[in-house]
Design an enzyme around this catalytic site. Structure first.
Site, PDB file in Angstrom:
ATOM      1  N   ASP A  23       0.318  -1.146   0.063  1.00 25.53           N
ATOM      2  CA  ASP A  23      -0.125   0.268  -0.092  1.00 25.53           C
ATOM      3  C   ASP A  23       0.807   1.116  -0.097  1.00 25.53           C
ATOM      4  O   ASP A  23       1.757   1.044   0.386  1.00 25.53           O
ATOM      5  CB  ASP A  23      -0.702  -0.150   1.151  1.00 25.53           C
ATOM      6  CG  ASP A  23      -1.712  -1.257   1.218  1.00 25.53           C
ATOM      7  OD1 ASP A  23      -1.789  -2.077  -0.069  1.00 25.53           O
ATOM      8  OD2 ASP A  23      -1.852  -2.036   2.388  1.00 25.53           O
TER       9      ASP A  23
HETATM   10  N1  URA Z   1      -1.280  -5.787   4.197  1.00 31.34           N
HETATM   11  C1  URA Z   1      -2.005  -5.097   3.410  1.00 31.34           C
HETATM   12  O1  URA Z   1      -2.604  -4.348   4.441  1.00 31.34           O
HETATM   13  N2  URA Z   1      -0.934  -3.714   3.298  1.00 31.34           N
HETATM   14  C2  URA Z   1       0.133  -3.846   2.627  1.00 31.34           C
HETATM   15  O2  URA Z   1       0.284  -3.027   1.879  1.00 31.34           O
HETATM   16  C3  URA Z   1       1.021  -5.513   2.633  1.00 31.34           C
HETATM   17  C4  URA Z   1       0.079  -6.319   3.175  1.00 31.34           C
END
Ligand code: URA
Length: 234
Positions: free
Chosen positions: A103
């Site tokens: 993310d």
């Molecule tokens: N899980 C998440 O919620 N976000 C990420 O960036 C990676 C794994």
């Protein structure tokens, strides 16, 4: 690479024929006529032309580990933030694809390559490479809540909207708001959704490793090529 070798690699010409083309002043390197076949060319950065037509040789695939900082998107068409590939100083960086996105606000280990088949292997659920996430929680969890979450995560939980439970995973609390979660799969927003399952919110998330690949020696925003051994490990 020597220029005469470059020419014969980039064309069907033998080295002898390449020399003739060179002597006929038909080859330019960065707009300069070069007749000497022993001149060194940088295959990634020099522009070699034969009678005005660009020549190139396949440089092989790139396999890269990036220490992703926050504020970069892992999508091909980023909307609000710059794309992570901007951080990687290699030619044709737009050919790089990402294995296992993070993310915008997540930091940590990100693997990229322009080898489609290899990326397919890396992301295949068959491989089950453990990925270690370090997370900070908004609300402290007491010992009972921690023990409950550890057990549930080890058994797998059914996340909202999913039809299959998460694979058994390891949750380890460091204190009441910090934990380490080791996953062997990569569902959409998995870590955040798993913590939401326990009524909590992830405020900071960092991927520390993917299999044996760690961020050791890298600062945020740095990248390095994977070793042959690391590439072969998938
Ligand atoms: N899980 C998440 O919620 N976000 C990420 O960036 C990676 C794994």
């Amino acid at each position: 690479m020597r220029l005469d070798k470059f020419i014969s690699k980039a064309t069907e010409l033998s080295r002898k024929e390449a020399k003739k083309v060179l002597h006929a002043s038909e080859i330019t390197v960065n707009d300069e006529v070069i007749k000497d076949g022993s001149v060194h060319v940088d295959v990634d950065n020099d522009e070699v032309m034969w009678a005005g037509e660009p020549l190139s040789v396949a440089t092989g695939n790139r396999y890269i580990l990036l220490y992703k900082p926050e504020g970069f998107e892992c999508t091909l068409k980023p909307k609000d933030y710059p794309i992570v590939t901007e951080l990687i100083a290699v030619p044709e960086q737009n050919r790089l694809r990402i294995a296992g996105r993070l993310d915008v606000d997540t930091t940590g280990a990100l693997i990229l390559s322009d080898d489609g088949k290899w990326l397919h292997r890396v992301t295949s659920p068959k491989h089950h490479k453990p990925k270690v996430y370090e997370l900070t929680l908004a609300d402290p969890m007491n010992e009972d809540a921690q023990a409950h979450a550890v057990k549930q995560v080890a058994n797998g939980i059914m996340l909202e909207g999913d039809t299959e439970k998460t694979r058994p995973a390891e949750l380890e609390f460091i204190d009441d708001t910090h934990a380490r979660l080791t996953l062997t799969e990569g569902k959409y927003h998995q870590v955040k959704r798993m913590m939401a399952y326990f009524g909590n919110k992830v405020t900071e998330l960092h991927r520390a490793s993917i299999g044996d690949i760690t961020l050791e020696g890298l600062e945020k925003g740095d990248s390095r090529f994977l070793t042959d051994e690391e590439v072969a490990g998938f």
